[in-house]
Design a protein around this motif. Structure first.
Motif, PDB file in Angstrom:
ATOM      1  N   ALA B 112       0.838  -1.210   0.000  1.00  0.00           N
ATOM      2  CA  ALA B 112       0.000   0.000   0.000  1.00  0.00           C
ATOM      3  C   ALA B 112       0.868   1.254   0.000  1.00  0.00           C
ATOM      4  CB  ALA B 112      -0.928  -0.006   1.220  1.00  0.00           C
ATOM      5  N   ILE B 113       1.959   1.224   0.760  1.00  0.00           N
ATOM      6  CA  ILE B 113       2.894   2.363   0.795  1.00  0.00           C
ATOM      7  C   ILE B 113       3.513   2.563  -0.590  1.00  0.00           C
ATOM      8  CG2 ILE B 113       5.110   3.150   1.752  1.00  0.00           C
ATOM      9  CD1 ILE B 113       4.224   1.623   4.385  1.00  0.00           C
ATOM     10  N   ALA B 114       3.873   1.463  -1.247  1.00  0.00           N
ATOM     11  CA  ALA B 114       4.456   1.548  -2.595  1.00  0.00           C
ATOM     12  C   ALA B 114       3.490   2.227  -3.561  1.00  0.00           C
ATOM     13  CB  ALA B 114       4.812   0.149  -3.094  1.00  0.00           C
ATOM     14  N   ARG B 115       2.203   1.866  -3.468  1.00  0.00           N
ATOM     15  CA  ARG B 115       1.207   2.499  -4.351  1.00  0.00           C
ATOM     16  C   ARG B 115       1.129   4.000  -4.082  1.00  0.00           C
ATOM     17  NH1 ARG B 115      -1.539  -2.461  -3.507  1.00  0.00           N
ATOM     18  NH2 ARG B 115      -2.603  -1.650  -1.682  1.00  0.00           N
ATOM     19  N   LEU B 116       1.250   4.374  -2.810  1.00  0.00           N
ATOM     20  CA  LEU B 116       1.183   5.789  -2.426  1.00  0.00           C
ATOM     21  C   LEU B 116       2.412   6.552  -2.935  1.00  0.00           C
ATOM     22  CD1 LEU B 116      -1.190   6.839  -0.768  1.00  0.00           C
ATOM     23  CD2 LEU B 116       0.285   6.884   1.235  1.00  0.00           C
TER      24      LEU B 116
ATOM     25  N   MET C  54     -15.884   5.453   3.062  1.00  0.00           N
ATOM     26  CA  MET C  54     -15.120   4.267   3.481  1.00  0.00           C
ATOM     27  C   MET C  54     -14.578   4.460   4.902  1.00  0.00           C
ATOM     28  SD  MET C  54     -12.958   3.543  -0.038  1.00  0.00           S
ATOM     29  CE  MET C  54     -12.350   1.851   0.122  1.00  0.00           C
ATOM     30  N   VAL C  55     -14.015   5.644   5.166  1.00  0.00           N
ATOM     31  CA  VAL C  55     -13.486   5.924   6.509  1.00  0.00           C
ATOM     32  C   VAL C  55     -14.621   5.876   7.525  1.00  0.00           C
ATOM     33  CG1 VAL C  55     -12.466   7.739   7.971  1.00  0.00           C
ATOM     34  CG2 VAL C  55     -11.510   7.276   5.702  1.00  0.00           C
ATOM     35  N   ASP C  56     -15.740   6.486   7.140  1.00  0.00           N
ATOM     36  CA  ASP C  56     -16.895   6.560   8.043  1.00  0.00           C
ATOM     37  C   ASP C  56     -17.420   5.166   8.381  1.00  0.00           C
ATOM     38  OD1 ASP C  56     -18.750   8.012   9.530  1.00  0.00           O
ATOM     39  OD2 ASP C  56     -20.251   7.883   7.935  1.00  0.00           O
ATOM     40  N   ILE C  62      -6.240  -0.523   4.378  1.00  0.00           N
ATOM     41  CA  ILE C  62      -5.468  -0.773   3.156  1.00  0.00           C
ATOM     42  C   ILE C  62      -6.313  -0.471   1.914  1.00  0.00           C
ATOM     43  CG2 ILE C  62      -4.359  -2.617   1.798  1.00  0.00           C
ATOM     44  CD1 ILE C  62      -2.666  -1.706   4.184  1.00  0.00           C
ATOM     45  N   ASP C  63      -7.606  -0.796   1.996  1.00  0.00           N
ATOM     46  CA  ASP C  63      -8.491  -0.517   0.856  1.00  0.00           C
ATOM     47  C   ASP C  63      -8.706   0.984   0.686  1.00  0.00           C
ATOM     48  OD1 ASP C  63      -8.765  -3.248   0.357  1.00  0.00           O
ATOM     49  OD2 ASP C  63     -10.349  -3.420   1.862  1.00  0.00           O
ATOM     50  N   VAL C  64      -8.757   1.700   1.797  1.00  0.00           N
ATOM     51  CA  VAL C  64      -8.883   3.163   1.716  1.00  0.00           C
ATOM     52  C   VAL C  64      -7.621   3.738   1.066  1.00  0.00           C
ATOM     53  CG1 VAL C  64      -9.230   5.296   3.029  1.00  0.00           C
ATOM     54  CG2 VAL C  64     -10.302   3.180   3.818  1.00  0.00           C
ATOM     55  N   LEU C  65      -6.469   3.211   1.457  1.00  0.00           N
ATOM     56  CA  LEU C  65      -5.193   3.690   0.901  1.00  0.00           C
ATOM     57  C   LEU C  65      -5.104   3.436  -0.601  1.00  0.00           C
ATOM     58  CD1 LEU C  65      -2.730   2.661   3.737  1.00  0.00           C
ATOM     59  CD2 LEU C  65      -3.219   4.985   2.959  1.00  0.00           C
ATOM     60  N   THR C  66      -5.571   2.274  -1.034  1.00  0.00           N
ATOM     61  CA  THR C  66      -5.583   1.957  -2.467  1.00  0.00           C
ATOM     62  C   THR C  66      -6.406   2.990  -3.226  1.00  0.00           C
ATOM     63  OG1 THR C  66      -5.385  -0.387  -1.967  1.00  0.00           O
ATOM     64  CG2 THR C  66      -6.200   0.171  -4.160  1.00  0.00           C
ATOM     65  N   GLN C  67      -7.543   3.340  -2.649  1.00  0.00           N
ATOM     66  CA  GLN C  67      -8.423   4.311  -3.290  1.00  0.00           C
ATOM     67  C   GLN C  67      -7.791   5.709  -3.291  1.00  0.00           C
ATOM     68  OE1 GLN C  67     -10.697   3.395  -5.041  1.00  0.00           O
ATOM     69  NE2 GLN C  67     -11.934   5.202  -5.449  1.00  0.00           N
ATOM     70  N   ALA C  70      -5.355   5.891  -6.063  1.00  0.00           N
ATOM     71  CA  ALA C  70      -6.041   5.980  -7.362  1.00  0.00           C
ATOM     72  C   ALA C  70      -6.548   7.404  -7.621  1.00  0.00           C
ATOM     73  CB  ALA C  70      -7.200   4.987  -7.410  1.00  0.00           C
ATOM     74  N   VAL C  71      -7.113   8.024  -6.591  1.00  0.00           N
ATOM     75  CA  VAL C  71      -7.681   9.368  -6.778  1.00  0.00           C
ATOM     76  C   VAL C  71      -6.564  10.391  -6.966  1.00  0.00           C
ATOM     77  CG1 VAL C  71      -9.117  11.157  -5.736  1.00  0.00           C
ATOM     78  CG2 VAL C  71      -9.755   8.765  -5.506  1.00  0.00           C
ATOM     79  N   THR C  72      -5.454  10.208  -6.238  1.00  0.00           N
ATOM     80  CA  THR C  72      -4.297  11.093  -6.422  1.00  0.00           C
ATOM     81  C   THR C  72      -3.830  11.043  -7.863  1.00  0.00           C
ATOM     82  OG1 THR C  72      -3.624  10.719  -4.134  1.00  0.00           O
ATOM     83  CG2 THR C  72      -1.953  11.569  -5.622  1.00  0.00           C
ATOM     84  N   LYS C  73      -3.756   9.839  -8.415  1.00  0.00           N
ATOM     85  CA  LYS C  73      -3.347   9.681  -9.820  1.00  0.00           C
ATOM     86  C   LYS C  73      -4.335  10.352 -10.768  1.00  0.00           C
ATOM     87  CE  LYS C  73      -0.360   5.683 -10.013  1.00  0.00           C
ATOM     88  NZ  LYS C  73       0.036   4.520 -10.807  1.00  0.00           N
ATOM     89  N   ALA C  74      -5.612  10.200 -10.489  1.00  0.00           N
ATOM     90  CA  ALA C  74      -6.637  10.797 -11.356  1.00  0.00           C
ATOM     91  C   ALA C  74      -6.518  12.317 -11.354  1.00  0.00           C
ATOM     92  CB  ALA C  74      -8.030  10.367 -10.890  1.00  0.00           C
TER      93      ALA C  74
END
Lengths: 119, 119, 119, 119
Positions: B112-116, C54-56, C62-67, C70-74
């Motif tokens: 997850a850190i790598a993705r970030l 998701m946080v709420d 880890i799933d929140v971090l993945t998202q 993704a949004v940072t990239k977008a």
């Protein structure tokens, strides 16, 4: 560098330790991970030297930029590997020692991760 | 969501709990960290809406880019905070349970850190 | 949303104006690129709202971090698109006006690109 | 390095050859920008070598990570400088030649910028 072991019963062990390392720098007794990091960092060093050569030879700017992006990624990948090793050893060990020790190591690791994300 | 508390002696407490959250989403009983994440994410959401408005109103491109860089950083900062919390809770707890459980969580967190870092 | 204009001589114009935009924000007369940016930014906004949800709902960190990655990239992709448009219009136009005007726009654009790279 | 050629008729040629490339590398005939890039890249190369040494000497992981983040930034800064120079020369020149030539260079530069942002 120019190690010439006297042929004793230790010679095989010495030769084996020698084989672990790379061509230039004999790495003995290190974890395989360490030898691997050194190999990758030496490669990054060569790539940076290659970028300097490209600039020196007036290679087209866009090609230099492509290489800079690639080397940046390679360097970050080393960083990510070190983070994983650090979490898996220092942080996990500290956590098993005491919650306080774990918390201190987590704080420190998180600050390092933040610097990596922002770089 | 559509809480209509009957006016009892509990009404003040309910109102107080309600105040903790934001306008849209009442946040009760959460850890302070969670409320703080929600506050920051709602702010990021508003900033993204602001960027859309800038584009819609033909604001000068460079100013839109400055705002995109700022929001990207804000979003990454939320990510870094979540990483720290995750290491401090899930990973530390797993490490204290067993070395194997710790190792598994470290692997997952590192990915997850790598993705970030790469985003 | 459910506008049902009475069939007058204005109906065609109203329908046309309505078609241009999306459900929430009517977009008229804009370049296709602009409409596309607004569509992407509205999507990012929805994704940020999704992360807050998701946080709420205590979704696994880890799933929140993945998202978040993704949004940072977008968001960065929108920034990269804006950079390209800006170079292709403002910077090219300034360069064609005079070398000095071009140089000034290049300096400004480079500073914006630097902020994007560092974010 | 500390070559003190005897003053023969070859002395001038030797001195010239010497100037071409030493470790610090006197750079002639280059634009000042080029000499500056070479100086920075050589510094980055030394820093990468320093990181390898840190790993080799088992320096504390967090300190290695701090250095990796610093070198990554230094490398990206070189990239940002090259982007600015490329926009200011190649792209501006192409734009002054024709709109089509400008557009082609903008597309190419934007792709390079995107790789840099994503790295």
């Amino acid at each position: 560098m120019s190690v010439t072991p006297t042929p004793t019963h230790d010679a095989v062990a010495i030769a084996a330790a020698h084989d672990d390392g790379s061509d230039e720098t004999p790495v003995h007794g290190y974890t395989p991970a360490k030898a691997e990091y050194l190999r990758r960092l030496r490669r990054v060093e060569g790539q940076v030297r290659g970028i300097a050569r490209m600039v020196d030879e007036d290679v087209y700017c866009i090609d230099v930029l492509t290489q800079i992006a690639a080397v940046t990624k390679a360097l970050q990948a080393v960083g990510i590997g070190l983070v994983e090793d650090h979490l898996g050893h220092c942080v996990v060990d500290a956590a098993r020692e005491s919650p306080e020790a774990g918390a201190a190591k987590v704080r420190e690791a998180s600050a390092a991760i933040a610097r990596l994300v922002r770089s």
